[in-house]
Design a protein around this motif. Structure first.
Motif, PDB file in Angstrom:
ATOM      1  N   LYS A 160       0.781  -1.265  -0.083  1.00  0.00           N
ATOM      2  CA  LYS A 160       0.058   0.017  -0.063  1.00  0.00           C
ATOM      3  C   LYS A 160       0.804   1.320   0.021  1.00  0.00           C
ATOM      4  O   LYS A 160       0.324   2.285   0.441  1.00  0.00           O
ATOM      5  CB  LYS A 160      -1.029   0.067   1.128  1.00  0.00           C
ATOM      6  N   THR A 161       1.818   1.316  -0.402  1.00  0.00           N
ATOM      7  CA  THR A 161       2.901   2.406  -0.625  1.00  0.00           C
ATOM      8  C   THR A 161       3.252   2.716  -2.006  1.00  0.00           C
ATOM      9  O   THR A 161       3.876   3.649  -2.158  1.00  0.00           O
ATOM     10  CB  THR A 161       4.249   2.107   0.342  1.00  0.00           C
ATOM     11  N   GLY A 162       2.542   2.255  -3.057  1.00  0.00           N
ATOM     12  CA  GLY A 162       2.855   2.380  -4.532  1.00  0.00           C
ATOM     13  C   GLY A 162       3.392   1.646  -5.272  1.00  0.00           C
ATOM     14  O   GLY A 162       3.940   1.815  -6.286  1.00  0.00           O
TER      15      GLY A 162
ATOM     16  N   TRP B 247       2.064   1.201  -8.852  1.00  0.00           N
ATOM     17  CA  TRP B 247       2.629   2.078  -9.608  1.00  0.00           C
ATOM     18  C   TRP B 247       3.954   2.036 -10.031  1.00  0.00           C
ATOM     19  O   TRP B 247       4.350   2.178 -11.362  1.00  0.00           O
ATOM     20  CB  TRP B 247       2.525   3.595  -8.635  1.00  0.00           C
TER      21      TRP B 247
ATOM     22  N   SER C 279      -4.401   3.621   3.519  1.00  0.00           N
ATOM     23  CA  SER C 279      -4.655   2.955   2.262  1.00  0.00           C
ATOM     24  C   SER C 279      -4.933   1.382   2.636  1.00  0.00           C
ATOM     25  O   SER C 279      -5.888   0.673   1.988  1.00  0.00           O
ATOM     26  CB  SER C 279      -3.697   3.189   1.316  1.00  0.00           C
TER      27      SER C 279
ATOM     28  N   CYS D  62       1.079   5.437 -16.902  1.00  0.00           N
ATOM     29  CA  CYS D  62       1.344   4.867 -15.863  1.00  0.00           C
ATOM     30  C   CYS D  62       0.373   5.541 -14.502  1.00  0.00           C
ATOM     31  O   CYS D  62       0.295   5.105 -13.576  1.00  0.00           O
ATOM     32  CB  CYS D  62       2.704   4.580 -15.379  1.00  0.00           C
TER      33      CYS D  62
ATOM     34  N   LEU E 224      -4.715   4.064 -15.537  1.00  0.00           N
ATOM     35  CA  LEU E 224      -4.532   2.618 -15.366  1.00  0.00           C
ATOM     36  C   LEU E 224      -5.961   1.977 -14.726  1.00  0.00           C
ATOM     37  O   LEU E 224      -6.335   1.095 -15.069  1.00  0.00           O
ATOM     38  CB  LEU E 224      -3.525   2.221 -14.266  1.00  0.00           C
TER      39      LEU E 224
ATOM     40  N   PHE F 222      -6.524  -0.027  -7.024  1.00  0.00           N
ATOM     41  CA  PHE F 222      -6.510   1.578  -7.622  1.00  0.00           C
ATOM     42  C   PHE F 222      -7.532   2.296  -6.722  1.00  0.00           C
ATOM     43  O   PHE F 222      -8.853   1.981  -7.159  1.00  0.00           O
ATOM     44  CB  PHE F 222      -6.621   1.550  -9.177  1.00  0.00           C
ATOM     45  N   ARG F 223      -7.211   3.236  -6.086  1.00  0.00           N
ATOM     46  CA  ARG F 223      -8.205   3.865  -5.221  1.00  0.00           C
ATOM     47  C   ARG F 223      -8.195   5.385  -5.625  1.00  0.00           C
ATOM     48  O   ARG F 223      -8.489   5.685  -6.700  1.00  0.00           O
ATOM     49  CB  ARG F 223      -8.133   3.779  -3.972  1.00  0.00           C
TER      50      ARG F 223
ATOM     51  N   GLY G 224      -5.285   7.695  -4.810  1.00  0.00           N
ATOM     52  CA  GLY G 224      -3.746   7.820  -4.907  1.00  0.00           C
ATOM     53  C   GLY G 224      -3.466   9.349  -4.366  1.00  0.00           C
ATOM     54  O   GLY G 224      -2.672  10.052  -4.999  1.00  0.00           O
ATOM     55  N   GLU G 225      -4.233   9.810  -3.353  1.00  0.00           N
ATOM     56  CA  GLU G 225      -3.813  10.959  -2.950  1.00  0.00           C
ATOM     57  C   GLU G 225      -2.785  11.343  -1.786  1.00  0.00           C
ATOM     58  O   GLU G 225      -2.917  10.270  -0.855  1.00  0.00           O
ATOM     59  CB  GLU G 225      -5.128  11.833  -2.316  1.00  0.00           C
TER      60      GLU G 225
HETATM   61  P1  A3P Z   1      -4.830   5.016  -1.884  1.00  0.00           P
HETATM   62  O1  A3P Z   1      -5.172   3.817  -1.404  1.00  0.00           O
HETATM   63  O2  A3P Z   1      -4.202   6.017  -1.147  1.00  0.00           O
HETATM   64  O3  A3P Z   1      -5.593   5.432  -3.216  1.00  0.00           O
HETATM   65  P2  A3P Z   1       0.197  -0.696  -3.652  1.00  0.00           P
HETATM   66  O4  A3P Z   1       0.289  -0.582  -4.993  1.00  0.00           O
HETATM   67  O5  A3P Z   1       1.339  -0.675  -2.881  1.00  0.00           O
HETATM   68  O6  A3P Z   1      -0.921  -1.695  -3.275  1.00  0.00           O
HETATM   69  O7  A3P Z   1      -0.352   0.749  -2.990  1.00  0.00           O
HETATM   70  C1  A3P Z   1      -1.939   1.038  -3.179  1.00  0.00           C
HETATM   71  C2  A3P Z   1      -1.858   2.573  -3.312  1.00  0.00           C
HETATM   72  O8  A3P Z   1      -1.366   3.418  -4.370  1.00  0.00           O
HETATM   73  C3  A3P Z   1      -3.386   3.042  -3.377  1.00  0.00           C
HETATM   74  O9  A3P Z   1      -3.472   4.308  -2.693  1.00  0.00           O
HETATM   75  C4  A3P Z   1      -3.674   3.169  -4.828  1.00  0.00           C
HETATM   76  O10 A3P Z   1      -4.691   4.293  -5.126  1.00  0.00           O
HETATM   77  C5  A3P Z   1      -2.129   3.856  -5.346  1.00  0.00           C
HETATM   78  N1  A3P Z   1      -2.090   3.686  -6.718  1.00  0.00           N
HETATM   79  C6  A3P Z   1      -2.363   2.607  -7.606  1.00  0.00           C
HETATM   80  N2  A3P Z   1      -1.838   2.919  -8.839  1.00  0.00           N
HETATM   81  C7  A3P Z   1      -1.269   4.025  -8.895  1.00  0.00           C
HETATM   82  C8  A3P Z   1      -0.695   4.829  -9.548  1.00  0.00           C
HETATM   83  N3  A3P Z   1      -0.701   4.566 -10.940  1.00  0.00           N
HETATM   84  N4  A3P Z   1      -0.169   6.242  -9.367  1.00  0.00           N
HETATM   85  C9  A3P Z   1      -0.582   6.651  -8.166  1.00  0.00           C
HETATM   86  N5  A3P Z   1      -0.880   6.026  -7.031  1.00  0.00           N
HETATM   87  C10 A3P Z   1      -1.450   4.645  -7.298  1.00  0.00           C
END
Ligand code: A3P
Length: 324
Positions: A67-69, A72, A166, A264, A269, A289-290, A292-293
Motif C-alpha cells: 500500500k505504498t505505491g 505504480w 490505504s 502509468c 490505469l 487503484f483507489r 492515490g492522494e
Molecule cells: P490509496 O489507497 O491511497 O488510493 P500498492 O500498489 O502498494 O498496493 O499501493 C496502493 C496505493 O497506491 C493506493 O493508494 C492506490 O490508489 C495507489 N496507486 C495505485 N496505482 C497508482 C498510480 N498509478 N499512481 C498513483 N497511485 C497509485
C-alpha cells in the motif's frame, strides 16, 4: 549452480508451526518470522526466497511494504525497461499494461517461490529470463546472493499515515472470507501502531531499506510516494538512470518520459478494462487503484490517532534522519 538440497522438509514445517501467529483480515492470518509479520500463506515462499533464490547482476528488484505505491512502481519500471519493445503511449493498445495488471507483469518473488515444495531446492529455470521482480520482504530477508551481486533494488515507501489508511481501505474492500471480519478503522490502526500488520512493523521495514540505501546508494534507491506524486517525470528519470537504462536526449525530446508518466497514471490505469475486472492473488484488480492522494489520512484519522502515529514516526525515524 544450485546450492545443495540440505533443507529438511520436516524441519521447515516444524519451524513454521512453532512461530507465533495472529488472526488477520486475510483468511490465513500472519506469522511472526524473525520479528516481521509475514502473511501465513506466503511464509514458505519467504523462507525459500531467503534460502535459495540466486540473485544475478542483471536483477532489478522492486521492494515495498504493501500500500505504498507498489503497483505504480511496477508499471513505471516495466514501461521504462521494455520501452524499446513496447512503445509507451496511452494510444498503444498493444502495450502489455493495456492487457495485464502491473502485478502480472512484475511478479512477487515470494509468491512465485511459494508453490515450491518446502524443503526442496526450487527449480529456478523459469526465472532466468526475468530481470524485473518485486518483493514485500524487508531488506535483510533478501538472500546473500542479492546482497553480493550487482543487483539493484528500488524501494518505495509512503507516509505511514497514508499507508495505514490505504491499507485499511484495501482490507475492508478485499473483504475476504474466513478473515477476522469487520475490523473497525480504530482496531486496524491499533494493530498497525503495534507493528501487527502485513510485513510489519512498518518502521523496521522502512528502516531496513533506508539504512541499505545510505550504505549502498548505487545498489539501493529509496523513493517516497509523495516525491513521485510531486514530480513524476523527474523521479522517473532517476529510476531509469538507476536501472541502467537512462533516457536519451532524443527520447526526452520525443516525449517518451511524459508518455510513460501518462500511461502509468492512476487515472489511466484505473480505467482500463483489465484493471476493472479480473483478480490476482485472490484480490480484485480494481482494489489496487483507489484515490492515490497525498494526505487523505486527514479525512479519516482522528487527532489522537495522528498524534500517536506521528510520535512513533518521530521516535523511530528521526535518529536516522528520515522524515515524512
Ligand atoms: P490509496 O489507497 O491511497 O488510493 P500498492 O500498489 O502498494 O498496493 O499501493 C496502493 C496505493 O497506491 C493506493 O493508494 C492506490 O490508489 C495507489 N496507486 C495505485 N496505482 C497508482 C498510480 N498509478 N499512481 C498513483 N497511485 C497509485
Amino acid at each position: 549452480s544450485q546450492p545443495p538440497n540440505n533443507d529438511n522438509q520436516q524441519e521447515i514445517e516444524e519451524l513454521i508451526s512453532s512461530l507465533p501467529k495472529e488472526k488477520w483480515w486475510r483468511g490465513s492470518g500472519l506469522t511472526l518470522y524473525q520479528n516481521f509479520w509475514v502473511p501465513s500463506d506466503f511464509i514458505r515462499g519467504v523462507i525459500t526466497l531467503r534460502r535459495h533464490f540466486i540473485g544475478r547482476d542483471s536483477n532489478i528488484l522492486l521492494a515495498s511494504k504493501p500500500k505504498t505505491g507498489t503497483t505504480w512502481l511496477k508499471a513505471l519500471a516495466f514501461s521504462v525497461l521494455h520501452r524499446a519493445q513496447f512503445r509507451p503511449s496511452v494510444a498503444n493498445a498493444n502495450h502489455p499494461l493495456c492487457s495485464s495488471n502491473p502485478h502480472d507483469l512484475v511478479p512477487f518473488l515470494e509468491i512465485m517461490l511459494n508453490g515450491q515444495p518446502a524443503g526442496h531446492v526450487p527449480d529456478m529455470s523459469g526465472f532466468t529470463d526475468l530481470q524485473l521482480f518485486a518483493t514485500h520482504v524487508p531488506y535483510h530477508f533478501l538472500p546473500e546472493s542479492i546482497h553480493q551481486s550487482q543487483s539493484r533494488v528500488i524501494y518505495i515507501c509512503r507516509n505511514p499515515l497514508d499507508t495505514a489508511l490505504s491499507s485499511w481501505h484495501f482490507w475492508a474492500q478485499a473483504n475476504l472470507e474466513g478473515g477476522a471480519g469487520d475490523w473497525s478503522m480504530e482496531e486496524f490502526f491499533e494493530n498497525f501502531c503495534k507493528g501487527l500488520d502485513f510485513y510489519g512493523p512498518f518502521w523496521d521495514h522502512l528502516l531496513s531499506y533506508w539504512k541499505a540505501s545510505c550504505e549502498r546508494p548505487e545498489r539501493v534507491l529509496f523513493l517516497k510516494y509523495e516525491d513521485l506524486k510531486e514530480d513524476t517525470a523527474r523521479n522517473l528519470k532517476r529510476i531509469a538512470e538507476f536501472m541502467g537504462v537512462p533516457f536519451s536526449k532524443e527520447e526526452e525530446l520525443d516525449g517518451v518520459v511524459d508518455q510513460i508518466v501518462e500511461m502509468c497514471s492512476l487515472s489511466n490505469l484505473k480505467e482500463l478494462d483489465v484493471n476493472k475486472t479480473g483478480d490476482i492473488f485472490g484480490y480484485e484488480n480494481k482494489t489496487f487503484f483507489r484515490k492515490g492522494e497525498v494526505g487523505d489520512w486527514a479525512n479519516y484519522l482522528s487527532p489522537s490517532m495522528v498524534e500517536r502515529l506521528e510520535n512513533i514516526m518521530k521516535e523511530k525515524f528521526s535518529p536516522f534522519g528520515l522524515y515524512f
